[in-house]
Design a protein around this motif. Structure first.
Motif, short mmCIF file in Angstrom:
data_model
loop_
_atom_site.label_atom_id
_atom_site.label_comp_id
_atom_site.label_asym_id
_atom_site.label_seq_id
_atom_site.Cartn_x
_atom_site.Cartn_y
_atom_site.Cartn_z
N GLY A 87 0.74 -1.37 0.06
CA GLY A 87 0.16 0.10 -0.04
C GLY A 87 0.72 1.59 -0.31
N LEU A 88 1.51 1.29 -0.68
CA LEU A 88 2.37 2.31 -0.72
C LEU A 88 3.08 2.75 -2.58
N LEU A 89 1.97 4.22 -2.41
CA LEU A 89 2.14 4.82 -3.58
C LEU A 89 0.81 3.71 -4.42
N THR A 90 -0.44 3.43 -3.98
CA THR A 90 -0.86 2.10 -4.46
C THR A 90 -1.43 2.71 -5.91
N ARG A 91 -2.00 4.05 -5.67
CA ARG A 91 -2.69 4.39 -6.73
C ARG A 91 -1.81 4.44 -8.28
N PRO A 92 -0.37 5.11 -8.20
CA PRO A 92 0.33 5.06 -9.56
C PRO A 92 1.35 3.93 -9.94
N ALA A 93 1.33 2.79 -8.95
CA ALA A 93 1.56 1.45 -8.88
C ALA A 93 -0.02 0.73 -9.74
N ALA A 94 -1.18 1.13 -9.07
CA ALA A 94 -2.03 0.25 -9.46
C ALA A 94 -2.27 0.38 -11.26
N PHE A 95 -2.07 2.06 -11.08
CA PHE A 95 -2.00 2.99 -12.41
C PHE A 95 -1.23 2.25 -13.64
N ALA A 96 -0.45 2.03 -13.20
CA ALA A 96 0.46 1.24 -14.24
C ALA A 96 0.17 -0.01 -14.70
N GLY A 97 -0.02 -1.14 -13.03
CA GLY A 97 -0.64 -2.05 -13.20
C GLY A 97 -1.53 -2.46 -14.77
N LEU A 98 -2.15 -1.28 -14.85
CA LEU A 98 -3.85 -1.29 -15.26
C LEU A 98 -3.12 -1.36 -16.53
N ILE A 99 -2.42 -0.27 -17.25
CA ILE A 99 -2.10 0.07 -18.31
C ILE A 99 -1.15 -1.14 -19.12
N VAL A 100 -0.76 -1.99 -18.30
CA VAL A 100 -0.12 -3.86 -18.45
C VAL A 100 -1.43 -4.60 -18.81
N LEU A 101 -2.64 -4.57 -18.17
CA LEU A 101 -3.81 -5.18 -18.46
C LEU A 101 -4.22 -4.75 -19.35
N LEU A 102 -4.65 -3.24 -19.83
CA LEU A 102 -5.31 -3.34 -20.76
C LEU A 102 -4.66 -3.37 -21.68
N VAL A 103 -3.53 -3.42 -22.05
CA VAL A 103 -2.23 -3.58 -23.46
C VAL A 103 -2.78 -5.47 -23.75
N THR A 104 -2.88 -6.15 -22.41
CA THR A 104 -2.71 -7.46 -21.85
C THR A 104 -4.45 -7.73 -23.13
N VAL A 105 -5.67 -7.35 -23.13
CA VAL A 105 -6.43 -7.30 -23.03
C VAL A 105 -6.83 -6.98 -24.96
N TRP A 106 -5.76 -6.08 -24.99
CA TRP A 106 -6.05 -5.32 -26.53
C TRP A 106 -5.38 -7.13 -27.86
N PHE A 107 -4.18 -7.76 -27.01
CA PHE A 107 -3.66 -8.10 -27.22
C PHE A 107 -4.72 -9.39 -27.21
N HIS A 108 -5.03 -9.81 -26.70
CA HIS A 108 -6.15 -11.46 -26.31
C HIS A 108 -7.03 -10.97 -27.47
N TRP A 109 -7.78 -10.12 -27.87
CA TRP A 109 -9.25 -10.31 -27.75
C TRP A 109 -8.66 -9.80 -29.28
N ALA A 110 -8.09 -8.34 -29.38
CA ALA A 110 -8.30 -7.48 -30.97
C ALA A 110 -7.28 -9.06 -31.82
N THR A 111 -5.84 -8.65 -31.55
CA THR A 111 -4.72 -9.06 -31.51
C THR A 111 -5.05 -10.90 -31.80
N MET A 112 -4.98 -11.28 -30.99
CA MET A 112 -5.32 -12.71 -31.27
C MET A 112 -6.40 -12.93 -31.39
N GLY A 113 -7.36 -12.21 -31.91
CA GLY A 113 -9.25 -12.58 -32.59
C GLY A 113 -9.64 -13.81 -31.17
#
Length: 150
Positions: A87-113
Motif C-alpha cells: 500500500g505504498l504509492l498504491t494509485r500510481p502502481a495500480a495505474f501502471a499495472g492497469l495500463i499493462v493489463l489493458l494492453v494484454t486485453v487488447w492483445f488477446h481480444w483484438a490481436t489474437m482474435g
C-alpha cells in the motif's frame, strides 16, 4: 461504509450482519490489495530476473524499442506488485499495472482474435487494479501510515 448506518442495516435481509460487514469492510479490501500485489509481483518475478527476456514479445505488440519496454514491464509487474501489496504509492502502481493489463486485453481480444474468452482474466485483473487506482490503499496501508497518498 454501507452497512454501518441504521438505515442501511434496515435494508439488509439479516440486519444483525450489518456490524460484521462494517467490521470486515477494511480487512477484506486490505486482503484483496495484498493478494493482488503479491500475485502481480510473483507474475513479474520471472521477468525481473531476466528483464530483457520479453524484448521480442513487446516488439511483437508494437512497442519499440523492446530493450526499453521489456525492463519497464518487468519493473511494473514486480515492483508495482510489491508497492500495491504494502500500500505504498498504491494509485500510481495500480495505474501502471492497469495500463499493462489493458494492453494484454487488447492483445488477446483484438490481436489474437480470442475475444472475451481470451481476455477474460486480463479484464478481471484490470477491474481489480482500476478499483485500487480509484480507491487507493485504505487505512491499512503504508500510504495511510505516513499520512500521504497520491
Amino acid at each position: 461504509m454501507l452497512a454501518s448506518t441504521d438505515t442501511s442495516r434496515n435494508r439488509l435481509i439479516v440486519p444483525a450482519l450489518g456490524g460484521l460487514y462494517a467490521t470486515l469492510n477494511n480487512s477484506a479490501e486490505t486482503l484483496l490489495r495484498a493478494v493482488t500485489g503479491v500475485f502481480l509481483a510473483i507474475h513479474g518475478s520471472q521477468k525481473i530476473v531476466n528483464p530483457f527476456g520479453a524484448t521480442e514479445m513487446v516488439e511483437g505488440l508494437g512497442f519499440y524499442p523492446g530493450a526499453f519496454w521489456s525492463p519497464l514491464l518487468a519493473c511494473t509487474e514486480f515492483f508495482g506488485g510489491i508497492l500495491i501489496a504494502i500500500g505504498l504509492l498504491t494509485r500510481p502502481a495500480a495505474f501502471a499495472g492497469l495500463i499493462v493489463l489493458l494492453v494484454t486485453v487488447w492483445f488477446h481480444w483484438a490481436t489474437m482474435g480470442q475475444g472475451f474468452s481470451g481476455a477474460e482474466k486480463s479484464l478481471l485483473w484490470a477491474a481489480i487494479l482500476a478499483f485500487f487506482v480509484i480507491r487507493g490503499g485504505n487505512r491499512h496501508s503504508v500510504d495511510a501510515r505516513i499520512g500521504k497518498a497520491f
